[in-house]
Design an enzyme around this catalytic site. Structure first.
Site, PDB file in Angstrom:
ATOM      1  N   CYS A  84       0.834  -1.210   0.000  1.00 41.76           N
ATOM      2  CA  CYS A  84       0.000   0.000   0.000  1.00 41.76           C
ATOM      3  C   CYS A  84       0.869   1.261   0.000  1.00 41.76           C
ATOM      4  O   CYS A  84       1.515   1.553  -0.993  1.00 41.76           O
ATOM      5  CB  CYS A  84      -0.990  -0.051   1.156  1.00 41.76           C
ATOM      6  SG  CYS A  84      -2.281   1.187   1.000  1.00 41.76           S
ATOM      7  N   HIS A 194      -3.722  -5.015  -0.342  1.00 41.37           N
ATOM      8  CA  HIS A 194      -3.232  -5.553   0.932  1.00 41.37           C
ATOM      9  C   HIS A 194      -3.238  -7.082   0.890  1.00 41.37           C
ATOM     10  O   HIS A 194      -4.296  -7.682   1.098  1.00 41.37           O
ATOM     11  CB  HIS A 194      -4.132  -5.084   2.079  1.00 41.37           C
ATOM     12  CG  HIS A 194      -3.960  -3.639   2.402  1.00 41.37           C
ATOM     13  ND1 HIS A 194      -3.126  -3.202   3.378  1.00 41.37           N
ATOM     14  CD2 HIS A 194      -4.496  -2.540   1.834  1.00 41.37           C
ATOM     15  CE1 HIS A 194      -3.150  -1.874   3.429  1.00 41.37           C
ATOM     16  NE2 HIS A 194      -3.979  -1.448   2.496  1.00 41.37           N
ATOM     17  N   GLU A 196      -2.282  -9.025   3.098  1.00 38.18           N
ATOM     18  CA  GLU A 196      -2.641  -9.526   4.433  1.00 38.18           C
ATOM     19  C   GLU A 196      -4.140  -9.413   4.706  1.00 38.18           C
ATOM     20  O   GLU A 196      -4.621  -9.873   5.739  1.00 38.18           O
ATOM     21  CB  GLU A 196      -1.825  -8.781   5.504  1.00 38.18           C
ATOM     22  CG  GLU A 196      -2.284  -7.383   5.884  1.00 38.18           C
ATOM     23  CD  GLU A 196      -1.970  -6.290   4.860  1.00 38.18           C
ATOM     24  OE1 GLU A 196      -1.518  -6.610   3.744  1.00 38.18           O
ATOM     25  OE2 GLU A 196      -2.211  -5.100   5.183  1.00 38.18           O
ATOM     26  N   ASP A 243     -23.088  -9.807  16.398  1.00 32.21           N
ATOM     27  CA  ASP A 243     -23.483  -8.985  17.542  1.00 32.21           C
ATOM     28  C   ASP A 243     -23.047  -9.747  18.788  1.00 32.21           C
ATOM     29  O   ASP A 243     -23.505 -10.871  19.032  1.00 32.21           O
ATOM     30  CB  ASP A 243     -25.010  -8.797  17.565  1.00 32.21           C
ATOM     31  CG  ASP A 243     -25.499  -7.919  16.410  1.00 32.21           C
ATOM     32  OD1 ASP A 243     -24.667  -7.476  15.603  1.00 32.21           O
ATOM     33  OD2 ASP A 243     -26.714  -7.687  16.325  1.00 32.21           O
ATOM     34  N   ASP A 409     -28.563   3.470  13.387  1.00 30.97           N
ATOM     35  CA  ASP A 409     -29.644   2.573  13.830  1.00 30.97           C
ATOM     36  C   ASP A 409     -30.978   3.325  13.781  1.00 30.97           C
ATOM     37  O   ASP A 409     -31.515   3.718  14.822  1.00 30.97           O
ATOM     38  CB  ASP A 409     -29.402   2.115  15.278  1.00 30.97           C
ATOM     39  CG  ASP A 409     -28.082   1.383  15.461  1.00 30.97           C
ATOM     40  OD1 ASP A 409     -27.795   0.476  14.673  1.00 30.97           O
ATOM     41  OD2 ASP A 409     -27.342   1.734  16.402  1.00 30.97           O
TER      42      ASP A 409
HETATM   43  O1  1PR Z   1     -23.519   3.132  19.976  1.00 32.76           O
HETATM   44  O2  1PR Z   1     -21.174   3.258  19.212  1.00 32.76           O
HETATM   45  O3  1PR Z   1     -21.749   1.961  21.237  1.00 32.76           O
HETATM   46  O4  1PR Z   1     -22.397   1.154  18.983  1.00 32.76           O
HETATM   47  C1  1PR Z   1     -23.284   0.126  19.297  1.00 32.76           C
HETATM   48  C2  1PR Z   1     -23.310  -0.813  18.140  1.00 32.76           C
HETATM   49  O5  1PR Z   1     -24.056  -1.967  18.499  1.00 32.76           O
HETATM   50  C3  1PR Z   1     -24.003  -0.218  16.913  1.00 32.76           C
HETATM   51  O6  1PR Z   1     -23.319  -0.629  15.753  1.00 32.76           O
HETATM   52  C4  1PR Z   1     -25.392  -0.844  16.944  1.00 32.76           C
HETATM   53  O7  1PR Z   1     -25.896  -1.026  15.636  1.00 32.76           O
HETATM   54  C5  1PR Z   1     -25.124  -2.174  17.606  1.00 32.76           C
HETATM   55  N1  1PR Z   1     -26.265  -2.680  18.388  1.00 32.76           N
HETATM   56  C6  1PR Z   1     -26.656  -2.212  19.578  1.00 32.76           C
HETATM   57  N2  1PR Z   1     -27.702  -2.949  20.026  1.00 32.76           N
HETATM   58  C7  1PR Z   1     -27.943  -3.889  19.111  1.00 32.76           C
HETATM   59  C8  1PR Z   1     -28.977  -4.923  19.192  1.00 32.76           C
HETATM   60  O8  1PR Z   1     -29.206  -5.694  18.266  1.00 32.76           O
HETATM   61  N3  1PR Z   1     -29.676  -4.985  20.311  1.00 32.76           N
HETATM   62  N4  1PR Z   1     -26.973  -4.483  16.972  1.00 32.76           N
HETATM   63  C9  1PR Z   1     -27.045  -3.732  18.069  1.00 32.76           C
HETATM   64  C10 1PR Z   1     -27.252  -4.018  15.759  1.00 32.76           C
HETATM   65  C11 1PR Z   1     -26.964  -4.568  13.570  1.00 32.76           C
HETATM   66  C12 1PR Z   1     -26.445  -5.629  12.727  1.00 32.76           C
HETATM   67  C13 1PR Z   1     -27.477  -6.699  12.614  1.00 32.76           C
HETATM   68  C14 1PR Z   1     -28.164  -6.445  11.317  1.00 32.76           C
HETATM   69  C15 1PR Z   1     -28.425  -7.628  10.478  1.00 32.76           C
HETATM   70  N5  1PR Z   1     -27.055  -5.026  14.920  1.00 32.76           N
HETATM   71  O9  1PR Z   1     -25.270  -6.132  13.245  1.00 32.76           O
HETATM   72  O10 1PR Z   1     -26.868  -7.843  12.861  1.00 32.76           O
HETATM   73  O11 1PR Z   1     -29.352  -5.744  11.616  1.00 32.76           O
HETATM   74  O12 1PR Z   1     -29.263  -8.533  11.094  1.00 32.76           O
HETATM   75  P1  1PR Z   1     -30.134  -9.541  10.244  1.00 32.76           P
HETATM   76  O13 1PR Z   1     -29.370  -9.872   9.017  1.00 32.76           O
HETATM   77  O14 1PR Z   1     -30.279 -10.756  11.108  1.00 32.76           O
HETATM   78  O15 1PR Z   1     -31.431  -8.851   9.968  1.00 32.76           O
HETATM   79  P2  1PR Z   1     -22.205   2.443  19.898  1.00 32.76           P
END
Ligand code: 1PR
Length: 560
Positions: A84, A194, A196, A243, A409
């Protein structure tokens, strides 16, 4: 048994853990270059440039490495692999400098200047998997098929010119712009991509290089006639999100919610009527499975980070450290990227320090959720004036825009007419599939913080634009209404946000089958699509999604 140690030129500017891990995965030991005098005696130097061109050249000069390096490279017969920025510094100069300043001189081994991609014609940085057009048949690429894609992330490039064409090993095109993606002359090799982070293809490039050092076969490289119209395409990426949180037994698990609710519903006999946190597996083991199955990128999200400080949350750092040992595609970590003070000790950490810990642990990008919403609110309140202090700004300044992802979100707020909504919110017209419960034809997307627990008076389009302005390099765009529903992505939202920013958007929430990936790529401007539940529950294979994309004429990564 390898007959030499790889000399790593790590000048301390950032995360080169993945380069170390990739060299180790090829079976080689590393010796760090800490003194200029080591350069002349090295058997093979690997130089992974990190940071900006100016800072890289400055550090090389300050440490007295620049002249010994030029001497090492002089005869083109000493093995060298630049990565890079490590390739760009071989050129005479770069335009990557502060406004008004002069072009920064490089090592000057290759004729020509490194310049910036034209932001009016393409999304910058060039992030993702792209192909290579071969200009030389080289032993370095012995283990790699010509079609296999490799991972790029850069805003500046070296154009192919008459002066440098004898150096060009491969070229790549991005939105019609051809650039040098690898060089080789004698034993001096360098890649804009990259290795890696390019999966098994990348490890095979490294293997080819190390084997050429071992056997002294660099001279076997032969020029190939290149078809002038040959071109490559940036592929659309599939990202898998994990998650992560601690369950009720104190184990760190991958979980997955329905509309962000990760607990089992209506457990018989439970006092609250709620069950435990869904446990879909262990973070590193699941991520390794997705790497093997062809995920283009993996994101770990600490979803309860709003409760505790991330610095205290050591398990996530360990997850990154472990994962980056055997997973060679880009890794993003999110959750709790913000400044933090420990109420017990009174100690504080800046968002930059928190991010730095993650980069050192092996993350390539950090994803900022709640803090991005607050920073956007502040930017709007200040009439568009930056404070220079938000987590987005400080991390982007030090690690580059490509290392900063914003996670949004939002929740839908349905309305029957545009006029009833405060004009600061962008109202989106809905298609027949997405109309509201009472037949509403419009909605705006209200941002939330703390994992959807608190709604704010700002819309997703405004946050995306503000985040880009503050220096974010990518947007991970969730939709709480669609999360875990398996009904497909929120297409109106994806269209609205990808149409409003020039940085890449990752569609997230709602994927239920292969056709949803095809649809979101065909109908919106997103560059990547993320899914979680369908992959965790083994309902759909990543390979099946890529096959469906390819069948519909959407470029997907070709890998070994
Ligand atoms: O606010 O900077 O501390 O970040 C918190 C992070 O955690 C954010 O990225 C937020 O989106 C994520 N988050 C917080 N609570 C939840 C929860 O589910 N209760 N997850 C959460 C959000 C989003 C994707 C999810 C997709 C696809 N998850 O990772 O997996 O919606 O899902 P699917 O394909 O099953 O529909 P901060």
């Amino acid at each position: 048994m390898p007959s030499f140690k790889v000399s790593l030129l790590d000048y301390g500017a950032g995360n080169v853990r993945s380069v170390r891990n990739a060299i180790s995965a090829c079976g080689y030991e590393i010796e760090d270059i800490t003194e200029a005098s080591q350069i002349a005696h090295a058997k093979a130097i690997v130089f992974p440039g990190v940071g900006s061109y100016g800072s890289a050249m400055k550090v090389l000069k300050e440490k007295g490495f620049d002249q010994p390096l030029r001497d090492y490279l002089e005869g083109r017969d000493r093995p060298f692999l630049g990565i890079c920025l490590g390739m760009q510094t071989l050129f005479e100069s770069s335009d990557e400098h502060e406004e008004g300043a002069e072009a920064i001189p490089g090592l000057g081994v290759i004729p020509g200047k490194v310049i910036k991609f034209d932001e009016s014609k393409m999304a910058v940085p060039h992030i993702g998997w792209n192909g290579r057009i071969l200009h030389q048949d080289s032993p370095i690429l012995k283990y790699v098929d010509a079609e296999e894609d490799v991972y790029f992330v850069h805003s500046y490039y070296a154009p192919v010119t008459d002066e440098n064409k004898e150096w060009v090993l491969t070229s790549t095109t991005y939105s019609g712009q051809r650039f040098v993606s690898a060089v080789q002359r004698g034993s001096v090799v360098a890649t804009q991509f990259h290795p890696e982070k390019s999966g098994k293809t990348g490890l095979n490039v490294l293997k080819g290089f190390l084997e050429a050092v071992e056997n002294g076969t660099f001279h076997q490289a032969k020029n190939i006639d290149v078809e002038p119209a040959a071109h490559t395409d940036l592929t659309k990426r599939i990202v898998v999100a994990l998650d992560v949180r601690t369950n009720d037994h104190g184990d760190l698990v991958v979980t997955k919610g329905d509309q962000y609710d990760v607990r089992e519903n209506h457990k018989q006999g439970s006092e609250t009527g709620r069950g435990g946190v869904r446990n879909l597996g262990k973070p590193v083991a699941l991520a390794s499975r997705y790497y093997e199955e062809g995920a283009d990128e993996i994101a770990f999200l600490n979803i309860t980070s709003f409760r505790e400080g991330v610095i205290e949350d050591m398990p996530m750092l360990q997850v990154l450290e472990q994962a980056s040992k055997s997973i060679f595609v880009p890794l993003t970590v999110g959750g709790g990227i913000r400044s933090y003070s420990d109420p017990k000790s009174g100690q504080t950490w800046s968002a930059l320090e928190v991010a730095a810990r993650y980069f050192r642990a092996g993350a390539d990008k950090v994803s900022i959720g709640s803090d991005a919403v607050y920073a956007s609110e502040e930017l709007v309140a200040n009439g568009g004036k930056c404070t220079g202090e938000s987590s987005i700004e400080v991390i982007s300044q030090v690690y580059g825009a490509q290392a900063v992802v914003i996670s949004i979100d939002p929740k839908r707020v349905f309305v029957s007419d545009k006029e009833s909504v405060n004009e600061k919110h962008v109202v989106v017209e809905l298609d027949d599939d997405s109309v509201g419960p009472n037949g509403e034809r419009f909605c705006w997307y209200q941002c939330t913080v703390k994992g959807g627990r608190e709604a704010r008076d700002i819309c997703a389009v405004t946050v995306a634009k503000a985040a880009q302005y503050l220096g974010a390099g990518e947007i991970m765009l969730n939709c709480i209404d669609m999360d875990g529903q398996g009904k497909g992505y929120d297409l109106p939202l994806m269209k609205a946000v990808s149409g409003a920013v020039s940085i890449p958007v990752i569609a997230s929430s709602g994927a239920g089958n292969e056709s949803h990936f095809v649809k979101v790529f065909k109908e919106t401007g997103v560059q990547a699509a993320l899914a979680a539940g369908i992959f965790h529950r083994n309902e759909v294979e990543i390979k099946a999604c890529k096959n469906a994309m390819t069948k519909s004429g959407i470029e997907a990564r070709k890998s070994s």
